[in-house]
Design a protein around this motif. Structure first.
Motif, PDB file in Angstrom:
ATOM      1  N   VAL A  24       0.837  -1.199   0.000  1.00  0.00           N
ATOM      2  CA  VAL A  24       0.000   0.000   0.000  1.00  0.00           C
ATOM      3  C   VAL A  24       0.874   1.252   0.000  1.00  0.00           C
ATOM      4  N   ASP A  25       1.890   1.278   0.859  1.00  0.00           N
ATOM      5  CA  ASP A  25       2.753   2.461   0.946  1.00  0.00           C
ATOM      6  C   ASP A  25       3.528   2.691  -0.350  1.00  0.00           C
ATOM      7  N   GLU A  26       3.985   1.605  -0.967  1.00  0.00           N
ATOM      8  CA  GLU A  26       4.708   1.745  -2.238  1.00  0.00           C
ATOM      9  C   GLU A  26       3.804   2.326  -3.316  1.00  0.00           C
ATOM     10  N   HIS A  27       2.563   1.870  -3.347  1.00  0.00           N
ATOM     11  CA  HIS A  27       1.651   2.387  -4.367  1.00  0.00           C
ATOM     12  C   HIS A  27       1.277   3.840  -4.095  1.00  0.00           C
ATOM     13  N   HIS A  56      -1.090  -4.903  -9.390  1.00  0.00           N
ATOM     14  CA  HIS A  56      -1.800  -5.312  -8.187  1.00  0.00           C
ATOM     15  C   HIS A  56      -1.086  -4.778  -6.947  1.00  0.00           C
ATOM     16  N   VAL A  57      -1.884  -4.410  -5.979  1.00  0.00           N
ATOM     17  CA  VAL A  57      -1.392  -3.953  -4.689  1.00  0.00           C
ATOM     18  C   VAL A  57      -1.804  -4.990  -3.653  1.00  0.00           C
ATOM     19  N   ALA A  58      -0.941  -5.280  -2.722  1.00  0.00           N
ATOM     20  CA  ALA A  58      -1.196  -6.321  -1.719  1.00  0.00           C
ATOM     21  C   ALA A  58      -2.179  -5.804  -0.672  1.00  0.00           C
ATOM     22  N   MET A  59      -3.430  -5.680  -1.091  1.00  0.00           N
ATOM     23  CA  MET A  59      -4.469  -5.144  -0.216  1.00  0.00           C
ATOM     24  C   MET A  59      -5.812  -5.750  -0.589  1.00  0.00           C
TER      25      MET A  59
END
Length: 401
Positions: free
Chosen positions: A5-8, A276-279
């Motif tokens: 999330v933070d990276e995105h 894709h985001v890991a969320m």
């Protein structure tokens, strides 16, 4: 590999640059972000003034109680002060400038004068003196040169009132970001339009436009494209005026009718990455730029499920708006106590809608699901779940209202 999330958030924030700074009149600054510290040019109070309705006198004339003094006139707020003779009094109103030579205001309740409107009495008998001056001294709240507001402040009514009170007329701010909204999907029907047998109301258009305004943006327009790439291309090309940011919803996954996915792969105007985001919810996301009227405009492509849209707005679109406004991270977090268990998924950040009972976080009414738009308005925030949570554990909640 999925990004965090933070990276995105950082990728999205990097799409935009702060808008230019302009000097704006105070009444046009509400909700805008201040670009630099501003200092007082006028003290608060601006002069020594009365804190009470009563009579201005000299402390040396109050040696004995009661005492009777001639009254030389009155000073209402906004009037030039009188200078009473020694041994005399002046009737004075709250906020009025203190007459030269006077150093005490006797409240009218401590005299034989009748409170309220009426002629100035020829004399006044002071029945009690408690030793207090009842005077507001110049600059006791703010002095000339004091910092009134700091850079990065999102300007509210009280901020602007402080600016006005300290002599400021204009402030260095950035205008509201101009954002265009494009929802996608043949299944969506505009609110109020007769639904087809397989259609649903387009709640995303209302959700996105409303939240953008709550987050300080100006919405240039709300548009809709069907499942054909030509429809999306046409809607984007026609956006006018050219926005600072475009937000789309839907069509970012791998379905055969996901129009944003197809548009990003085929349109010459699209410079968009999809990944894709890991969320959960909101794993598929898109970000990049689109060519509009000769300008390369940042674009954020959110999933189509309403709760995923809500999450994406608070996590990612908000980051872009903060950057455009030159503002610090505007998210608000609250440390809460879990009112129940919250399961986790390995390697996934779950954003769970919760209601708050004080600082106790409880599950959203009706359970969880990225389609549950009907009860979303009852929720207070998003619990951030990265590991299994037991009842009574502390959790962080991103406040959404």
């Amino acid at each position: 590999m999925m990004g965090t999330v933070d990276e995105h958030r950082e990728k999205v924030r990097g799409l935009v640059t702060p808008l230019p700074v302009a000097s704006e009149a105070l009444l046009g600054c509400h909700g805008l972000c201040l670009d630099q510290d501003v200092t007082a040019t006028v003290p608060v109070p601006a002069f020594d003034c009365s804190a009470m309705d009563g009579f201005a006198v000299r402390r040396t004339d109050l040696a004995e109680m009661p005492c009777t003094l001639p009254v030389d006139g009155e000073v209402p707020a906004g009037a030039a002060p009188l200078s009473p003779a020694p041994g005399h009094a002046v009737r004075i109103m709250t906020g009025a400038r203190l007459p030269d030579g006077c150093d005490v205001v006797i409240p009218v309740e401590h005299t034989d004068a009748r409170p309220g409107a009426g002629p100035v009495p020829p004399q006044v008998t002071i029945t009690r003196f408690d030793g207090r001056g009842h005077i507001r001294t110049a600059g006791e709240d703010v002095r000339i040169g004091d910092t009134v507001l700091k850079a990065g402040t999102r300007l509210s009514a009280t901020h602007l009132a402080a600016a006005a009170a300290t002599g400021l007329v204009r402030l260095p701010v950035r205008r509201r970001p101009l954002v265009a909204v494009v929802t996608t999907g043949d299944e969506l029907s505009a609110p109020g339009v007769q639904l087809g047998s397989a259609q649903i109301p387009d709640s995303n258009s209302v959700l996105v436009a409303g939240l953008l305004q709550e987050l300080g943006a100006e919405v240039s327009g709300v548009h809709h494209a069907g499942d054909e790439t030509a429809s999306l291309d046409a809607q984007l090309a026609a956006l006018s005026p050219t926005p600072d940011l475009v937000v789309t919803t839907g069509g970012v996954s791998v379905g055969s009718h996901d129009v944003v996915q197809a548009w990003a792969a085929t349109s010459p105007s699209a410079h968009v990455e999809l990944g894709h985001v890991a969320m959960q919810p909101g794993r598929p996301q898109g970000w990049g730029h689109v060519d509009i009227a000769g300008k390369r405009v940042p674009i954020i492509c959110l999933p189509g499920n309403p709760v995923a849209v809500h999450v994406g707005l608070h996590l990612f679109v908000r980051a872009a708006l903060d950057e455009l406004a030159g503002a610090p991270d505007s998210r608000r977090f609250l440390c809460c106590v879990a009112g129940t268990e919250f399961p986790a998924r390995a390697g996934i950040t779950r954003m769970v809608d919760v209601v708050l009972d004080g600082t106790i976080a409880l599950p959203a009414p009706g359970g969880h699901g990225s389609h549950r738009i009907g009860t979303l308005h009852q929720c207070d925030g998003l619990a951030i779940i990265t590991a299994p949570v037991a009842r009574g554990d502390q959790i962080q909640v991103l406040l959404t209202r």
